[in-house]
Design an enzyme around this catalytic site. Structure first.
Site, mmCIF file in Angstrom:
data_model
loop_
_atom_site.group_PDB
_atom_site.id
_atom_site.type_symbol
_atom_site.label_atom_id
_atom_site.label_comp_id
_atom_site.label_asym_id
_atom_site.label_seq_id
_atom_site.Cartn_x
_atom_site.Cartn_y
_atom_site.Cartn_z
ATOM 1 N N ARG A 218 -10.431 8.323 3.829
ATOM 2 C CA ARG A 218 -10.197 7.379 2.526
ATOM 3 C C ARG A 218 -11.591 6.753 2.402
ATOM 4 N NH1 ARG A 218 -5.004 7.074 3.924
ATOM 5 N NH2 ARG A 218 -3.921 6.284 5.648
ATOM 6 N N CYS B 76 0.843 -1.217 0.056
ATOM 7 C CA CYS B 76 -0.060 -0.074 0.038
ATOM 8 C C CYS B 76 0.858 1.411 0.010
ATOM 9 C CB CYS B 76 -0.781 0.095 1.376
ATOM 10 S SG CYS B 76 -2.198 1.379 1.463
ATOM 11 N N TYR C 182 -1.376 -7.003 17.438
ATOM 12 C CA TYR C 182 -0.210 -6.450 18.089
ATOM 13 C C TYR C 182 -0.198 -7.097 19.763
ATOM 14 C CZ TYR C 182 -1.095 -3.134 14.487
ATOM 15 O OH TYR C 182 -1.282 -2.809 13.390
ATOM 16 N N LYS D 16 -11.495 -6.341 8.113
ATOM 17 C CA LYS D 16 -10.453 -5.539 9.110
ATOM 18 C C LYS D 16 -11.272 -4.264 9.162
ATOM 19 C CE LYS D 16 -6.517 -2.635 8.553
ATOM 20 N NZ LYS D 16 -5.286 -1.964 7.670
ATOM 21 N N SER E 196 -5.099 -1.360 15.485
ATOM 22 C CA SER E 196 -4.372 -0.788 16.564
ATOM 23 C C SER E 196 -5.279 -0.079 17.528
ATOM 24 C CB SER E 196 -3.459 0.386 16.018
ATOM 25 O OG SER E 196 -4.431 1.170 14.982
ATOM 26 N N LYS F 273 -12.013 -4.180 3.695
ATOM 27 C CA LYS F 273 -11.365 -3.017 4.740
ATOM 28 C C LYS F 273 -12.084 -1.896 4.672
ATOM 29 C CE LYS F 273 -6.889 -0.209 4.899
ATOM 30 N NZ LYS F 273 -5.781 -0.091 4.548
ATOM 31 N N CYS G 101 0.062 4.428 1.319
ATOM 32 C CA CYS G 101 -0.023 5.507 2.222
ATOM 33 C C CYS G 101 1.268 5.989 3.111
ATOM 34 C CB CYS G 101 -1.297 5.146 3.195
ATOM 35 S SG CYS G 101 -1.054 3.836 4.114
ATOM 36 N N ARG H 16 -1.664 4.992 12.373
ATOM 37 C CA ARG H 16 -1.367 5.925 11.533
ATOM 38 C C ARG H 16 -0.257 6.883 11.977
ATOM 39 N NH1 ARG H 16 -7.199 7.507 8.883
ATOM 40 N NH2 ARG H 16 -7.332 5.608 7.638
#
Ligand code: PBG
Length: 317
Positions: A210, A99, A306, A241, A267, A188, A101, A198
């Site tokens: 987005r 990606c 995570y 996601k 996250s 997504k 970004c 981010r």
């Protein structure tokens, strides 16, 4: 017997930066770091030692531009990391995020059409950003090729550019990389849960949002359509996601498609758990197990999280 979480179900995400001896913490993302390659190796040794054998890499380049060229033009941080990991570790599956970004100055996931930039300059600002799909597909294919040439087992396109799976599959096949598999970030959503990520990837959009290319959270049908489409285009595994607010999508996709399915415990979901635990609102370990088990129970075979190391530690001790 109920659903039982296993260490093999977990994928550990990692952020890689240029340089040496770096282990940078990220604001509002406790326990997550940006590692230079030398420190990444050290950390993955620990991760491997806990039995985790899958990692997902995000690169943070030292230079950005409008086309995100440092993602795919020649040597790049992720390819270097992949090569090193595949040399260093036997039996590790390396997934790479594909990606733009984190590599573009505007922070959008693809190459954008020029008129959108002029809109923001004239103050309209919230105009839906339009992706130049053809240029983006070329860039993403090149990026995937660099990762695959370096030895990535899986490339994981997350730009939500239409036709990205097909374009990448064709590029891989044409270049003798038939064995490289594709994990589509198929469903997504344009989500509020990506905040800490981010900051870690320095990938927040400089203007607009987005919603022009990610899914609307109210639309289950569109999500299932995207998944069906990625399967048709040749994905080897698909993904939902975020995970927690979208357990219904995970469940439905797993029943409907009977196809390898992953979920991304993102996250923001992670930060909730961490901050709540710190304030004494809940027991972190019990909360992590409840959450990860619920994602497996809904039907995800693999979970990107995570919490991977903590969970593996708790599962094996
Ligand atoms: C985009 C990407 C994002 C995440 C993974 N890949 C963020 C976004 O769409 O803004 C978010 C993951 C997370 O929040 O943990 N390349």
């Amino acid at each position: 017997m109920g659903t039982k979480l296993k260490v093999k179900d977990l994928i550990h995400p990692y952020f890689v930066v240029e340089g040496q001896r770096k282990k940078e913490s990220v604001k509002n993302f406790p326990g997550v770091y940006r590692f230079s390659l030398d420190r990444l190796l050290r950390d993955i040794k620990i991760t491997r030692g806990l039995g985790i054998d899958k990692v997902l890499l995000f690169g943070i380049p030292s230079k950005k531009d409008a086309a995100g060229t440092s993602a795919y033009a020649g040597e790049n941080i992720v390819s270097r990391a992949v090569r090193t990991l595949k040399n260093e570790f036997k039996n590790i599956a390396v997934f790479t995020d594909v990606c733009l970004c984190g590599y573009t100055t505007h922070g959008h996931c693809g190459i954008i059409k020029p008129q959108d930039r002029s809109h923001t300059l004239t103050g309209i600002g919230k105009t839906q950003v339009k992706i130049d799909n053809k240029k983006t597909l070329n860039a993403l294919s090149e990026m995937a090729l660099r990762h695959a040439e370096a030895g990535a087992d899986w490339v994981a396109p997350s730009a939500m550019a239409s036709g990205q799976i097909l374009a990448i599959r064709r590029a891989l096949d044409r270049n003798g990389l038939k064995k490289t598999k594709i994990l589509g970030y198929s469903a997504k959503f344009a989500s509020n849960f990506y905040g800490p990520f981010r900051q870690a990837a320095d990938s927040a959009p400089a203007f607009g949002d987005r919603s022009g290319y990610q899914l609307d959270h109210s639309d289950a049908k569109a999500a299932l359509k995207e998944i069906a489409c990625d399967i048709r285009e040749g994905a080897d595994m698909v993904m939902v996601k975020p995970a927690l607010s979208y357990l219904d999508i995970i469940r439905e996709a797993s029943w409907k498609f009977k196809f390898p399915l992953a979920a991304y415990n993102v996250s923001g979901e992670y930060a909730f758990v961490k901050y709540g635990a710190k304030r004494g609102l809940w027991d972190e370990k019990k909360m992590v197990f409840e959450i990860l088990t619920s994602i497996r129970r809904a039907g995800a075979g693999l979970i990107i999280t995570y919490h991977a190391k903590d969970a593996a530690h708790w599962l094996t001790k």
